[in-house]
Scaffold this motif. Structure first.
Motif, PDB file in Angstrom:
ATOM      1  N   UNK A   1     -11.754   8.009  37.268  1.00  0.00           N
ATOM      2  CA  UNK A   1     -11.624   8.635  35.951  1.00  0.00           C
ATOM      3  C   UNK A   1     -11.276   7.607  34.884  1.00  0.00           C
ATOM      4  N   UNK A   2     -10.408   6.668  35.219  1.00  0.00           N
ATOM      5  CA  UNK A   2     -10.027   5.640  34.244  1.00  0.00           C
ATOM      6  C   UNK A   2     -11.173   4.695  33.942  1.00  0.00           C
ATOM      7  N   UNK A   3     -12.207   4.683  34.780  1.00  0.00           N
ATOM      8  CA  UNK A   3     -13.350   3.796  34.551  1.00  0.00           C
ATOM      9  C   UNK A   3     -14.217   4.244  33.393  1.00  0.00           C
ATOM     10  N   UNK A   4     -13.862   5.349  32.732  1.00  0.00           N
ATOM     11  CA  UNK A   4     -14.569   5.744  31.517  1.00  0.00           C
ATOM     12  C   UNK A   4     -14.470   4.642  30.477  1.00  0.00           C
TER      13      UNK A   4
ATOM     14  N   UNK B   1     -24.196   1.260  24.778  1.00  0.00           N
ATOM     15  CA  UNK B   1     -23.203   2.311  24.912  1.00  0.00           C
ATOM     16  C   UNK B   1     -22.136   2.189  23.849  1.00  0.00           C
ATOM     17  N   UNK B   2     -21.091   2.989  23.999  1.00  0.00           N
ATOM     18  CA  UNK B   2     -19.987   2.972  23.055  1.00  0.00           C
ATOM     19  C   UNK B   2     -19.005   1.875  23.436  1.00  0.00           C
ATOM     20  N   UNK B   3     -18.437   1.242  22.439  1.00  0.00           N
ATOM     21  CA  UNK B   3     -17.435   0.210  22.674  1.00  0.00           C
ATOM     22  C   UNK B   3     -16.188   0.848  23.292  1.00  0.00           C
ATOM     23  N   UNK B   4     -15.516   0.168  24.224  1.00  0.00           N
ATOM     24  CA  UNK B   4     -14.322   0.753  24.847  1.00  0.00           C
ATOM     25  C   UNK B   4     -13.267   1.198  23.841  1.00  0.00           C
ATOM     26  N   UNK B   5     -13.038   0.414  22.785  1.00  0.00           N
ATOM     27  CA  UNK B   5     -12.057   0.804  21.779  1.00  0.00           C
ATOM     28  C   UNK B   5     -12.504   2.076  21.065  1.00  0.00           C
ATOM     29  N   UNK B   6     -13.811   2.195  20.808  1.00  0.00           N
ATOM     30  CA  UNK B   6     -14.333   3.404  20.164  1.00  0.00           C
ATOM     31  C   UNK B   6     -14.143   4.623  21.060  1.00  0.00           C
TER      32      UNK B   6
ATOM     33  N   UNK C   1     -16.977  12.235  22.081  1.00  0.00           N
ATOM     34  CA  UNK C   1     -18.011  11.238  22.374  1.00  0.00           C
ATOM     35  C   UNK C   1     -19.327  11.509  21.649  1.00  0.00           C
ATOM     36  N   UNK C   2     -19.842  12.766  21.601  1.00  0.00           N
ATOM     37  CA  UNK C   2     -21.050  12.987  20.798  1.00  0.00           C
ATOM     38  C   UNK C   2     -20.867  12.643  19.322  1.00  0.00           C
ATOM     39  N   UNK C   3     -19.726  13.030  18.746  1.00  0.00           N
ATOM     40  CA  UNK C   3     -19.476  12.709  17.338  1.00  0.00           C
ATOM     41  C   UNK C   3     -19.356  11.195  17.155  1.00  0.00           C
ATOM     42  N   UNK C   4     -18.686  10.524  18.097  1.00  0.00           N
ATOM     43  CA  UNK C   4     -18.570   9.067  18.004  1.00  0.00           C
ATOM     44  C   UNK C   4     -19.938   8.400  18.080  1.00  0.00           C
ATOM     45  N   UNK C   5     -20.836   8.934  18.908  1.00  0.00           N
ATOM     46  CA  UNK C   5     -22.187   8.372  18.994  1.00  0.00           C
ATOM     47  C   UNK C   5     -22.931   8.529  17.670  1.00  0.00           C
ATOM     48  N   UNK C   6     -22.803   9.711  17.048  1.00  0.00           N
ATOM     49  CA  UNK C   6     -23.461   9.944  15.761  1.00  0.00           C
ATOM     50  C   UNK C   6     -22.901   8.999  14.702  1.00  0.00           C
ATOM     51  N   UNK C   7     -21.572   8.872  14.662  1.00  0.00           N
ATOM     52  CA  UNK C   7     -20.948   7.990  13.675  1.00  0.00           C
ATOM     53  C   UNK C   7     -21.381   6.543  13.901  1.00  0.00           C
ATOM     54  N   UNK C   8     -21.480   6.137  15.178  1.00  0.00           N
ATOM     55  CA  UNK C   8     -21.902   4.770  15.482  1.00  0.00           C
ATOM     56  C   UNK C   8     -23.316   4.503  14.976  1.00  0.00           C
ATOM     57  N   UNK C   9     -24.218   5.471  15.172  1.00  0.00           N
ATOM     58  CA  UNK C   9     -25.590   5.313  14.696  1.00  0.00           C
ATOM     59  C   UNK C   9     -25.621   5.261  13.169  1.00  0.00           C
ATOM     60  N   UNK C  10     -24.858   6.142  12.505  1.00  0.00           N
ATOM     61  CA  UNK C  10     -24.825   6.147  11.043  1.00  0.00           C
ATOM     62  C   UNK C  10     -24.266   4.840  10.501  1.00  0.00           C
ATOM     63  N   UNK C  11     -23.204   4.344  11.123  1.00  0.00           N
ATOM     64  CA  UNK C  11     -22.632   3.081  10.665  1.00  0.00           C
ATOM     65  C   UNK C  11     -23.614   1.928  10.845  1.00  0.00           C
ATOM     66  N   UNK C  12     -24.396   1.973  11.922  1.00  0.00           N
ATOM     67  CA  UNK C  12     -25.384   0.926  12.148  1.00  0.00           C
ATOM     68  C   UNK C  12     -26.437   0.937  11.038  1.00  0.00           C
ATOM     69  N   UNK C  13     -26.883   2.132  10.642  1.00  0.00           N
ATOM     70  CA  UNK C  13     -27.864   2.223   9.567  1.00  0.00           C
ATOM     71  C   UNK C  13     -27.243   1.847   8.225  1.00  0.00           C
ATOM     72  N   UNK C  14     -25.979   2.241   8.002  1.00  0.00           N
ATOM     73  CA  UNK C  14     -25.315   1.842   6.766  1.00  0.00           C
ATOM     74  C   UNK C  14     -25.167   0.326   6.685  1.00  0.00           C
TER      75      UNK C  14
END
Length: 365
Positions: free
Chosen positions: A241-244, A299-304, A325-338
């Motif tokens: 479980x901690x390996x997330x 994937x998502x950064x561990x800190x994220x 996690x879904x919201x973090x993925x959306x925010x990550x994609x938006x930040x990448x485009x920004x």
């Protein structure tokens, strides 16, 4: 995008966020069912490619998943219960080992006197707290059992999750197509691009990382069981479980397993075997599991991941954890485009242009 269109999007976003906040107490089963449908939709799609009907593929996946869950519960829960009890029973042994073996070495190394510490009172206090914790859990379980409303709500959720999952999984492609049709025409290409990128992120993390977690948990549990550790299953599941978060499972698992193994065997050589188990697990993760199950997708950064789960739980409770996690993925994609837009804007390039112009106007020495 016109001013009115921007206001429309902002209002829709605020209304959607308000609905999630107000409906949070009843959203959990729907979100869990949606997550399960998202995870198993590719498998149903592959069954469709083999000329099986959509409903037939969903039924087959449903039967296999239900069988796996029932077998897992019947096999794992009794073992976990026994191992938790073993861990509780060894609390006095841990205190005694610390007092008689570890503490003298600390005194000799640091040159301090700890005779003023009353370890007898500490032992009594900890054992009393363990007993009170057990009584509290018994009272809590009794209260939940006596509360017909709580039992009914729990039972309703357990029935609702598979029902909602079945219908979502059967109509997943139809629902996605209808959502796409509802998008404004000026947003549809961009939102479709964002959706594909979000699916890559979530696919790399949720679909891949969850399988890696399950595989690592099984590897650690089997390895520690071969070593002879009594609570191998408990520590293996904890490490899985901690390996997330990458490397967190390895750190948590090897520390917990080393302490538990030393307490059980009281032989320092057992730590070598624990290190071998986790070394094999890490090697398999790096060379086999991650390349095979996650691949080179981003994937998502561990800190994220840590921040998203903690922030979601703080804002919306359990529903926030499911949405994190879904919201973090959306925010990550938006930040990448920004970020791409900012790098190509005059706001980013104007300073460079000004510096070039300034150097060109400077007199030569």
């Amino acid at each position: 995008m016109t001013e009115s269109q921007r206001w429309f999007l902002l209002i829709c976003t605020l209304v959607l966020g308000g609905l999630v906040y107000l409906l949070a107490p009843i959203l959990s089963p729907f979100l869990i069912a949606g997550l399960l449908a998202y995870l198993f939709d590719p498998l149903v799609d592959r069954l469709e490619e083999r000329r099986m009907s959509r409903t037939g593929g969903v039924v087959l996946v449903f039967v296999l998943l239900t069988t796996l869950m029932v077998v897992s519960v019947l096999l794992l829960l009794p073992q976990l219960g026994r191992q938790v009890q073993v861990m509780i029973d060894r609390v006095p042994v841990v205190i005694e080992l610390f007092e008689q073996r570890l503490l003298p070495q600390v005194e000799a190394f640091l040159g301090v006197d700890t005779s003023a510490l009353d370890f007898g009172s500490l032992k009594t206090l900890m054992l009393g707290n363990w007993q009170e914790t057990g009584n509290l859990m018994a009272k809590l379980a009794g209260g939940i059992t006596k509360s017909g409303l709580a039992v009914a709500a729990w039972a309703a959720n357990m029935v609702l999750i598979p029902v909602v999952m079945f219908y979502l999984l059967r109509d997943w492609d139809i629902v996605m197509a209808r959502i796409r049709v509802l998008l404004p025409l000026y947003l549809e290409p961009r939102v479709s691009l964002w959706a594909r990128e979000c699916d890559e992120v979530l696919g790399a993390f949720i679909k891949g990382q969850l399988l890696v977690m399950l595989a690592l948990g099984a590897i650690y549990a089997i390895g520690l069981w071969l070593v002879g550790l009594d609570i191998a299953l408990l520590i293996g599941m904890l490490a899985g479980l901690a390996s997330i978060v990458p490397y967190l499972g390895f750190i948590v698992g090897i520390v917990a397993a080393s302490v538990a193994a030393f307490i059980q065997f009281q032989d320092p050589t057992i730590l070598v075997w624990v290190a071998v188990v986790f070394g094999i697990g890490q090697a398999l993760e790096g060379m086999v599991l991650t390349p095979l199950l996650v691949g080179d997708r981003i994937g998502l950064h561990p800190v994220a991941v840590i921040f998203a789960i903690m922030a979601g739980g703080q804002l919306f409770g359990f529903v926030g954890v499911l949405l994190a996690l879904p919201v973090a993925a959306v925010i990550m994609v938006l930040l990448r485009h920004l970020h791409r837009g900012y790098k190509s804007s005059t706001l980013y390039g104007s300073a460079t242009v000004a510096e070039v112009d300034l150097r060109n106007t400077e007199p030569d020495e």
